[in-house]
Scaffold this motif. Structure first.
Motif, PDB file in Angstrom:
ATOM      1  N   ALA A 233       0.870  -1.232  -0.062  1.00 36.13           N
ATOM      2  CA  ALA A 233      -0.020   0.042  -0.004  1.00 36.13           C
ATOM      3  C   ALA A 233       1.026   1.114   0.134  1.00 36.13           C
ATOM      4  O   ALA A 233       0.366   2.253  -0.903  1.00 36.13           O
ATOM      5  N   ARG A 234       1.869   1.194   0.878  1.00 41.68           N
ATOM      6  CA  ARG A 234       2.696   2.417   0.620  1.00 41.68           C
ATOM      7  C   ARG A 234       3.390   2.633  -0.646  1.00 41.68           C
ATOM      8  O   ARG A 234       3.567   3.754  -0.972  1.00 41.68           O
ATOM      9  N   ARG A 241      -6.809   0.388   3.084  1.00 36.72           N
ATOM     10  CA  ARG A 241      -8.044   0.042   2.780  1.00 36.72           C
ATOM     11  C   ARG A 241      -8.537   0.504   1.156  1.00 36.72           C
ATOM     12  O   ARG A 241      -8.962  -0.484   0.550  1.00 36.72           O
ATOM     13  N   THR A 242      -7.758   1.353   0.826  1.00 37.29           N
ATOM     14  CA  THR A 242      -8.200   1.763  -0.505  1.00 37.29           C
ATOM     15  C   THR A 242      -7.344   1.092  -1.401  1.00 37.29           C
ATOM     16  O   THR A 242      -7.734   0.307  -2.715  1.00 37.29           O
ATOM     17  N   LEU A 248      -8.346  -5.487  -5.585  1.00 34.57           N
ATOM     18  CA  LEU A 248      -9.564  -6.763  -5.991  1.00 34.57           C
ATOM     19  C   LEU A 248     -10.134  -6.093  -7.047  1.00 34.57           C
ATOM     20  O   LEU A 248     -10.478  -7.099  -7.908  1.00 34.57           O
ATOM     21  N   ALA A 249     -10.355  -4.712  -7.389  1.00 34.00           N
ATOM     22  CA  ALA A 249     -11.071  -4.396  -8.743  1.00 34.00           C
ATOM     23  C   ALA A 249     -10.188  -4.683  -9.868  1.00 34.00           C
ATOM     24  O   ALA A 249     -10.829  -5.209 -10.901  1.00 34.00           O
ATOM     25  N   THR A 254      -7.207 -11.253  -3.714  1.00 32.99           N
ATOM     26  CA  THR A 254      -6.442 -10.465  -2.875  1.00 32.99           C
ATOM     27  C   THR A 254      -5.071 -10.631  -3.077  1.00 32.99           C
ATOM     28  O   THR A 254      -4.512 -11.470  -3.786  1.00 32.99           O
ATOM     29  N   PRO A 255      -4.129  -9.582  -2.494  1.00 40.11           N
ATOM     30  CA  PRO A 255      -2.825  -9.626  -2.846  1.00 40.11           C
ATOM     31  C   PRO A 255      -2.218 -10.772  -2.485  1.00 40.11           C
ATOM     32  O   PRO A 255      -1.373 -11.599  -3.199  1.00 40.11           O
ATOM     33  N   HIS A 256      -2.621 -11.694  -1.269  1.00 40.42           N
ATOM     34  CA  HIS A 256      -1.907 -12.795  -0.905  1.00 40.42           C
ATOM     35  C   HIS A 256      -2.380 -13.672  -1.732  1.00 40.42           C
ATOM     36  O   HIS A 256      -1.263 -14.644  -1.984  1.00 40.42           O
ATOM     37  N   ARG A 257      -3.686 -13.942  -2.146  1.00 41.87           N
ATOM     38  CA  ARG A 257      -3.954 -15.144  -3.148  1.00 41.87           C
ATOM     39  C   ARG A 257      -3.214 -14.772  -4.417  1.00 41.87           C
ATOM     40  O   ARG A 257      -2.831 -15.879  -4.892  1.00 41.87           O
ATOM     41  N   TRP A 258      -3.090 -13.702  -4.959  1.00 40.25           N
ATOM     42  CA  TRP A 258      -2.575 -13.400  -6.262  1.00 40.25           C
ATOM     43  C   TRP A 258      -1.091 -13.873  -6.197  1.00 40.25           C
ATOM     44  O   TRP A 258      -0.768 -14.447  -7.222  1.00 40.25           O
ATOM     45  N   LEU A 259      -0.441 -13.429  -5.186  1.00 40.55           N
ATOM     46  CA  LEU A 259       1.010 -13.679  -4.978  1.00 40.55           C
ATOM     47  C   LEU A 259       1.067 -15.291  -4.936  1.00 40.55           C
ATOM     48  O   LEU A 259       2.311 -16.034  -5.479  1.00 40.55           O
ATOM     49  N   SER A 260       0.136 -15.828  -4.173  1.00 36.11           N
ATOM     50  CA  SER A 260       0.668 -17.331  -3.905  1.00 36.11           C
ATOM     51  C   SER A 260       0.490 -18.099  -5.265  1.00 36.11           C
ATOM     52  O   SER A 260       1.188 -18.822  -5.520  1.00 36.11           O
ATOM     53  N   ALA A 261      -0.628 -17.786  -5.863  1.00 33.36           N
ATOM     54  CA  ALA A 261      -0.843 -18.297  -7.318  1.00 33.36           C
ATOM     55  C   ALA A 261       0.457 -18.090  -8.334  1.00 33.36           C
ATOM     56  O   ALA A 261       0.816 -18.904  -8.913  1.00 33.36           O
ATOM     57  N   GLN A 262       0.987 -16.748  -8.374  1.00 33.93           N
ATOM     58  CA  GLN A 262       2.120 -16.593  -8.892  1.00 33.93           C
ATOM     59  C   GLN A 262       3.358 -17.070  -8.589  1.00 33.93           C
ATOM     60  O   GLN A 262       4.008 -17.783  -9.399  1.00 33.93           O
ATOM     61  N   ARG A 263       3.530 -17.492  -7.242  1.00 35.13           N
ATOM     62  CA  ARG A 263       4.561 -18.248  -6.775  1.00 35.13           C
ATOM     63  C   ARG A 263       4.338 -19.846  -7.153  1.00 35.13           C
ATOM     64  O   ARG A 263       5.501 -20.226  -7.570  1.00 35.13           O
ATOM     65  N   VAL A 264       3.210 -20.364  -7.049  1.00 37.80           N
ATOM     66  CA  VAL A 264       2.979 -21.664  -7.397  1.00 37.80           C
ATOM     67  C   VAL A 264       3.441 -21.729  -9.176  1.00 37.80           C
ATOM     68  O   VAL A 264       3.969 -22.901  -9.475  1.00 37.80           O
ATOM     69  N   LEU A 265       2.903 -20.746  -9.926  1.00 33.63           N
ATOM     70  CA  LEU A 265       3.331 -20.851 -11.454  1.00 33.63           C
ATOM     71  C   LEU A 265       4.801 -20.791 -11.590  1.00 33.63           C
ATOM     72  O   LEU A 265       5.243 -21.593 -12.667  1.00 33.63           O
ATOM     73  N   HIS A 266       5.534 -19.820 -11.052  1.00 33.73           N
ATOM     74  CA  HIS A 266       6.840 -20.056 -10.835  1.00 33.73           C
ATOM     75  C   HIS A 266       7.492 -21.425 -10.501  1.00 33.73           C
ATOM     76  O   HIS A 266       8.511 -21.605 -11.266  1.00 33.73           O
TER      77      HIS A 266
END
Length: 319
Positions: A233-234, A241-242, A248-249, A254-266
């Motif tokens: 966020a920083r 919150r923003t 999500l938009a 979420t950031p956690h789920r997105w990053l976990s998915a990218q890590r699995v793909l890597h």
């Protein structure tokens, strides 16, 4: 192994959804390193034109007997109706009974439901039809939010673009990330969207706001590093919150789920293309240790990293 693909067409088939299946499985990409598919377009009456919803006609070359030895039976979207051709439903049941994989694009799932193949199974449907679909097939467990659902030998997908995601997911599941990436690159689509992402986003990019794409690229470039939400966020110059709302938009998750998915793909790519140990791969992907990698990998791919490497490694090695 995914070798033979049969596509079932009925009257009022949706051309784009049919085209999605053709684009992934029907084009010869062997020169790019994609294994060849025996691709068959099938109908109840081969050689007879079928109407579409846009004023053109498709003529299947094969009959329903071409489903009898298919590894994959794909069912594109078609106009929703009260009843579906009995012989087509019988052929779908027979394909499922002998162990073929069935994949539907959007309203193609209505044929699977009408054949009774979704009873007691997880499935999804385009958000616009999800409530009616769930009411019509009450024994199916319908998730109206996700892009696609992989329930083993039956894969259902939501709208048009989600059909692309589902097809590429199946390619990745059966043939590995390298092949899926080759096809996705030729189609100029992202190969990494996971089924659990939301299918309907009100505003893909919020008004008067810059895209988070540079941040997403930076996260991929530094995938081995921890990325707390507060730090992200920083970096985006937003409140937490923003930032959460905007993430999500733009990504549907979420950031956690997105990053976990990218890590699995890597991790999949490293398992296929390198001889690094499981511990080394875990470190390079940001999982910290082998145990956490195995947890996320199995949840995503359904197999352990070692079993995945044994199946898909370019030079098969044990880890």
């Amino acid at each position: 192994m995914l070798r033979t693909v049969s596509v079932v067409l009925i009257d009022d088939v949706a051309p784009f959804e049919f085209g999605v299946v053709c684009e992934v499985f029907g084009i010869d990409r062997t020169a790019d390193g994609v294994p060849p598919f025996d691709f068959r377009v099938c109908g109840e009456h081969p050689g007879e034109p079928l109407r579409t919803d846009v004023g053109v006609r498709f003529t299947p070359e094969h009959g329903l007997d071409a489903l009898e030895d298919a590894d994959l039976v794909a069912v594109p979207a078609a106009k929703i109706r009260d009843e579906y051709p009995v012989k087509v439903l019988d052929a779908l049941r027979a394909a499922a009974d002998r162990g073929a994989t069935l994949l539907s694009v959007c309203s193609g799932a209505y044929l699977l439901g009408a054949a009774g193949l979704l009873d007691g199974r997880d499935a999804t449907m385009h958000w616009h039809h999800a409530a009616e679909f769930a009411a019509r097939f009450p024994l199916a467990r319908v998730d109206p939010d996700v892009l696609f659902v992989d329930d083993g030998n039956i894969i259902t997908s939501a709208g048009t673009a989600a059909g692309i995601d589902a097809c590429l997911h199946l390619v990745r599941r059966e043939l590995g990330a390298v092949v899926a990436t080759i096809i996705a690159r030729r189609m100029v689509v992202p190969p990494q969207r996971e089924g659990g992402q939301r299918q309907f986003i009100e505003m893909p990019i919020p008004p008067d706001a810059e895209s988070l794409q540079p941040l997403l690229t930076w996260m991929l470039d530094t995938i081995a590093v921890e990325h707390p939400v507060a730090e992200l966020a920083r970096r985006a110059a937003l409140s937490e919150r923003t930032f959460a709302r905007r993430f999500l938009a733009e990504t549907g998750t979420t950031p956690h789920r997105w990053l976990s998915a990218q890590r699995v793909l890597h991790a999949r790519r490293l398992l296929e293309q390198t001889q690094l140990s499981i511990d080394e791969i875990a470190q390079r992907c940001g999982f910290g240790g082998a145990a956490l990698l195995r947890h996320h990998f199995h949840r995503s791919a359904g197999v352990t990293p070692t079993d995945y490497r044994r199946t898909f490694a370019c030079d098969s090695t044990d880890a």
